[in-house]
Design a protein around this motif. Structure first.
Motif, short mmCIF file in Angstrom:
data_model
loop_
_atom_site.label_atom_id
_atom_site.label_comp_id
_atom_site.label_asym_id
_atom_site.label_seq_id
_atom_site.Cartn_x
_atom_site.Cartn_y
_atom_site.Cartn_z
N ALA A 304 0.83 -1.21 0.00
CA ALA A 304 0.00 0.00 0.00
C ALA A 304 0.87 1.26 0.00
N THR A 305 2.02 1.21 0.67
CA THR A 305 2.94 2.35 0.65
C THR A 305 3.38 2.65 -0.77
N TRP A 306 3.51 1.62 -1.58
CA TRP A 306 3.93 1.79 -2.97
C TRP A 306 2.75 2.04 -3.90
N GLY A 307 1.55 2.16 -3.34
CA GLY A 307 0.39 2.52 -4.14
C GLY A 307 -0.48 1.38 -4.61
N VAL A 308 -0.19 0.15 -4.19
CA VAL A 308 -0.99 -1.01 -4.59
C VAL A 308 -1.70 -1.53 -3.35
N LEU A 309 -3.00 -1.28 -3.27
CA LEU A 309 -3.79 -1.67 -2.11
C LEU A 309 -4.44 -3.03 -2.36
N VAL A 310 -4.17 -4.00 -1.47
CA VAL A 310 -4.83 -5.30 -1.52
C VAL A 310 -6.08 -5.20 -0.64
N GLU A 311 -7.24 -5.17 -1.28
CA GLU A 311 -8.49 -4.95 -0.54
C GLU A 311 -8.92 -6.21 0.21
N PRO A 312 -9.54 -6.06 1.37
CA PRO A 312 -9.95 -7.21 2.20
C PRO A 312 -11.24 -7.85 1.73
N PHE A 313 -11.26 -8.29 0.46
CA PHE A 313 -12.45 -8.91 -0.12
C PHE A 313 -12.04 -10.16 -0.90
N VAL A 314 -13.05 -10.97 -1.22
CA VAL A 314 -12.88 -12.06 -2.17
C VAL A 314 -13.79 -11.76 -3.35
N VAL A 315 -13.24 -11.89 -4.56
CA VAL A 315 -13.96 -11.53 -5.78
C VAL A 315 -14.68 -12.74 -6.34
N ALA A 316 -15.92 -12.54 -6.78
CA ALA A 316 -16.69 -13.54 -7.52
C ALA A 316 -17.15 -12.91 -8.83
N ASP A 317 -17.41 -13.76 -9.82
CA ASP A 317 -17.75 -13.24 -11.15
C ASP A 317 -18.67 -14.23 -11.84
N PRO A 318 -19.78 -13.75 -12.42
CA PRO A 318 -20.63 -14.68 -13.20
C PRO A 318 -19.93 -15.25 -14.42
N LEU A 319 -18.87 -14.60 -14.90
CA LEU A 319 -18.02 -15.18 -15.94
C LEU A 319 -17.06 -16.13 -15.23
N CYS A 320 -17.42 -17.40 -15.19
CA CYS A 320 -16.71 -18.34 -14.34
C CYS A 320 -16.77 -19.74 -14.96
N ASP A 321 -16.09 -20.66 -14.32
CA ASP A 321 -16.14 -22.06 -14.72
C ASP A 321 -17.31 -22.77 -14.05
N ARG A 322 -17.66 -23.91 -14.61
CA ARG A 322 -18.70 -24.73 -14.02
C ARG A 322 -18.08 -25.90 -13.25
N VAL A 323 -18.77 -26.33 -12.24
CA VAL A 323 -18.34 -27.49 -11.46
C VAL A 323 -19.52 -28.45 -11.34
N GLU A 324 -19.21 -29.71 -11.16
CA GLU A 324 -20.24 -30.71 -10.97
C GLU A 324 -20.56 -30.85 -9.49
N VAL A 325 -21.83 -30.79 -9.16
CA VAL A 325 -22.27 -30.94 -7.78
C VAL A 325 -23.38 -31.98 -7.74
N THR A 326 -23.56 -32.56 -6.57
CA THR A 326 -24.61 -33.55 -6.38
C THR A 326 -25.90 -32.83 -6.00
N VAL A 327 -26.94 -33.15 -6.73
CA VAL A 327 -28.24 -32.54 -6.45
C VAL A 327 -29.19 -33.63 -5.96
N ASN A 328 -30.47 -33.50 -6.21
CA ASN A 328 -31.47 -34.42 -5.67
C ASN A 328 -31.23 -35.87 -6.08
N GLN A 329 -31.39 -36.77 -5.14
CA GLN A 329 -31.35 -38.22 -5.37
C GLN A 329 -30.05 -38.67 -6.04
N GLY A 330 -28.96 -38.04 -5.64
CA GLY A 330 -27.64 -38.47 -6.11
C GLY A 330 -27.29 -38.06 -7.52
N ARG A 331 -28.16 -37.33 -8.19
CA ARG A 331 -27.84 -36.88 -9.53
C ARG A 331 -26.82 -35.75 -9.48
N THR A 332 -26.03 -35.64 -10.54
CA THR A 332 -25.04 -34.57 -10.62
C THR A 332 -25.45 -33.57 -11.69
#
Length: 620
Positions: A304-332
């Motif tokens: 930050a002294t050098w002008g680059v501030l690392v903000e205390p957040f985590v970024v999310a974006d709808p432009l993203c990858d997909r992942v497989e998750v388990t949904v109802n009755q064991g389906r993915t």
């Protein structure tokens, strides 16, 4: 009485009757001349390595970085290529392309680059010497009469420069022949390769920790392994250092889970003040530890002294990858996971060397960066947000202030999250608050005069483990005119391994590792950035398959060129035939005109003509 000799047609230019064999002979002569010209031109052109490169990346063309490396040679470099003369059929095309590259390099290198092609197949002593220096033949599987067998083929190169030697193994089988040869030439000609150091002692990944099974399977190689091909790579435990050694060109900090002591931060700060280059990969939160804040506020404060501030957040974006998750009755099901942020070409400021030529990037739970708005400068886009000079004078009047380069951005629809984090893919939703939605900066660079983080602070004491007489570090610099820092807001970007995409989903080209390599190259040796192997081949058009391009090239060589020669010959013969016909028609017209006056002349002088024609024994 006047005598009239019979009128004869003029001889044609070819020595035959008009429109007869003379015209055909002229056409044959023309075709022969054309064929001779083509043969001579083909012989001349065959001495030049001309090729058509059908890839967008110019993969099969000797590029500008390779040319610069060869043109800047100040010592004689000899490339000895050990290549078997009798190659299997499957390697013949590679052999032709390889020899084209050698011919181009030889033409560029002039007197400083010597290239020799040697077949060691029948020389046992030479083979023994090659094996001693690490050169061995490769095994190639061939099918002969429906029977598989392996043959040994010599296809490596050795680059010599004075007392240095670099082996380029199995270069003919390489997917990047030019790259491997240029790398060997550069390494052999360097007097002292740059030195890259990685910090250790704070839980950072070690050299072995950079590699993953997925990376091994894809043959990408881990970070330090790739770097060792260009640089001397070492690890530095900053807990016991009074100063970074003078022979270190670039210092790399990768996601330390444990904090740096004040004395260690001072060592890093003074390294930058003395003109050293620093690469920092960091996060704001450690998701693996239930989203706890990263235990390194000191490093973020120094940035930050050098002008680059690392903000205390985590970024999310709808432009993203997909992942497989388990949904109802064991389906993915494959659903988007916004925490695997996908950066496409629109998020890369491609005019900057660090991101130029990259395909796509992936950031896993990244932080967000912020630069001084009035001084921020998007690479290659002119002035900053507030206008004015791109290198303004700093507040203390110490001269030119830093220049900030934005490198990587999210999409406009990204948002920031604060703890507590909702991590399950089915529960991650974009918030309705517009204040937290917008484009976020993920990577940046700063160059120029930087102010020391300890300019207005006391010099810290050395830790007890490294006391050697003096209790404080000396020779402090409060500013550095040649500071260079690159910050990437994600420590995981050093790996190309991310959750495997769902079935029937093509694996994307991810250039995370190249992003880090480019950052190091930009700070240590910028000419290496464009020399690195390009991303996988992209054909000229997505609609045109490689087999279609090959069929088109085959048709052009087999059919079009002979047809073109035949067309030229036929056109030439047709033109000559028409000219002969016009000449014959003109002659006939002239003959008919003169024939109309011939009877009158005969009637007037008929007696004399008959007497002249009579035999002498019948004369009166």
């Amino acid at each position: 009485m006047a005598e009239h000799a019979p009128i004869e047609a003029p001889a044609s230019p070819a020595g035959g009757a008009p429109g007869g064999r003379g015209g055909a002979g002229s056409a044959a002569i023309s075709l022969g001349l054309i064929a001779a010209i083509l043969i001579v031109a083909n012989v001349i052109i065959s001495t030049w390595p001309l090729r058509w490169d059908l890839t967008e990346s110019g993969r099969y063309t000797v590029g500008a970085p390779t040319r610069r490396i060869v043109e800047r040679l100040d010592r004689i470099v000899t490339v000895k290529v050990y290549l078997s003369r009798d190659l299997p059929a499957r390697l013949l095309a590679r052999d032709r392309a390889f020899r084209d590259v050698l011919a181009e390099l030889d033409a560029i290198g002039k007197s400083e680059l010597k290239i020799e092609v040697i077949d060691p197949s029948g020389d046992e002593d030479l083979q023994t010497e090659l094996r001693r220096i690490g050169v061995a033949p490769g095994n190639v599987t061939i099918i002969d009469d429906e029977e598989k067998r392996q043959v040994q083929v010599w296809m490596s190169a050795v680059v010599h420069c004075e007392d240095r030697r670099e082996v380029v193994p199995l270069v003919l089988a390489s997917a990047n022949v030019e790259y491997d040869l240029a790398l060997g030439i550069r390494r052999a000609s360097l007097r002292a390769p740059p030195r890259v150091a990685f910090t250790s002692g704070h839980g950072e990944p070690t050299s072995a920790g950079f590699v993953s099974p997925a990376e091994k399977a894809r043959g990408r190689g881990h970070l330090t392994e790739v770097l060792r091909r260009f640089y001397r790579v070492v690890e530095l435990d900053t807990r016991t250092l009074r100063a970074v050694p003078d022979d270190v060109d670039v210092l790399v900090v990768i996601g330390p889970p444990n904090a740096f002591a004040e004395s260690e931060l001072y060592v890093l700060d003074q390294f930058v003040m003395r003109g050293g280059a620093l690469v920092v990969l960091t996060d704001s939160f450690d998701i693996a530890k239930d989203g706890q804040p990263v235990r390194d506020p000191g490093l973020h404060e120094m940035l930050a002294t050098w002008g680059v501030l690392v903000e205390p957040f985590v970024v999310a974006d709808p432009l993203c990858d997909r992942v497989e998750v388990t949904v109802n009755q064991g389906r993915t099901a494959a659903i988007p996971y916004p925490y695997i942020v996908r950066v496409t070409a629109q998020g890369l400021h491609r005019t900057h060397p660090i991101v130029r030529g990259l395909a796509e990037l992936r950031f896993l739970f990244p932080a967000s960066l912020r630069l001084p708005g009035a001084w921020a400068k998007r690479a290659g886009e002119g002035e900053g947000d507030a206008g004015g000079s791109s290198r303004p004078v700093d507040e203390a009047g110490h001269g030119e202030a830093p220049v900030y380069h934005e490198l990587v951005h999210t999409s406009e629809s990204a948002w920031i999250n604060s703890p507590p984090f909702v991590l399950h893919p089915t529960q991650v939703k974009q918030p309705k608050n517009p204040a937290v939605i917008g484009q976020r900066l993920l990577a940046a660079a700063v160059t120029g005069t930087l102010k020391s983080h300890f300019a207005d602070r006391p010099i810290p004491e050395l830790p007890a483990t490294s006391r050697g007489g003096a209790d404080v570090l000396e020779n402090r610099r409060d500013s550095g005119p040649g500071g260079r820092v690159v910050v990437i807001a994600n420590a995981e970007v050093v790996r190309d391994e991310f959750p495997i995409p769902p079935k029937d989903t093509p694996r994307p080209v991810v250039d995370n590792l190249r992003l880090v390599l480019n950052a190091i190259d930009w700070l240590a040796a910028e000419d290496l950035i464009d020399l690195r192997p390009p991303s996988p081949i992209r054909p000229i058009s997505p609609q045109r398959s490689t087999s279609g391009a090959r069929a088109l090239a085959y048709a052009v060589n087999l059919v079009l060129i002979p047809l073109l020669v035949a067309f030229i010959g036929i056109a030439r013969a047709t033109i000559r035939r028409r000219a002969a016909r016009r000449e014959a028609a003109a002659f006939e017209a002239t003959h008919d005109t003169e024939g109309e006056t011939a009877p009158e002349a005969t009637a007037a002088d008929g007696g004399d003509a008959a007497a002249a024609a009579a035999p002498e024994d019948e004369a009166p």
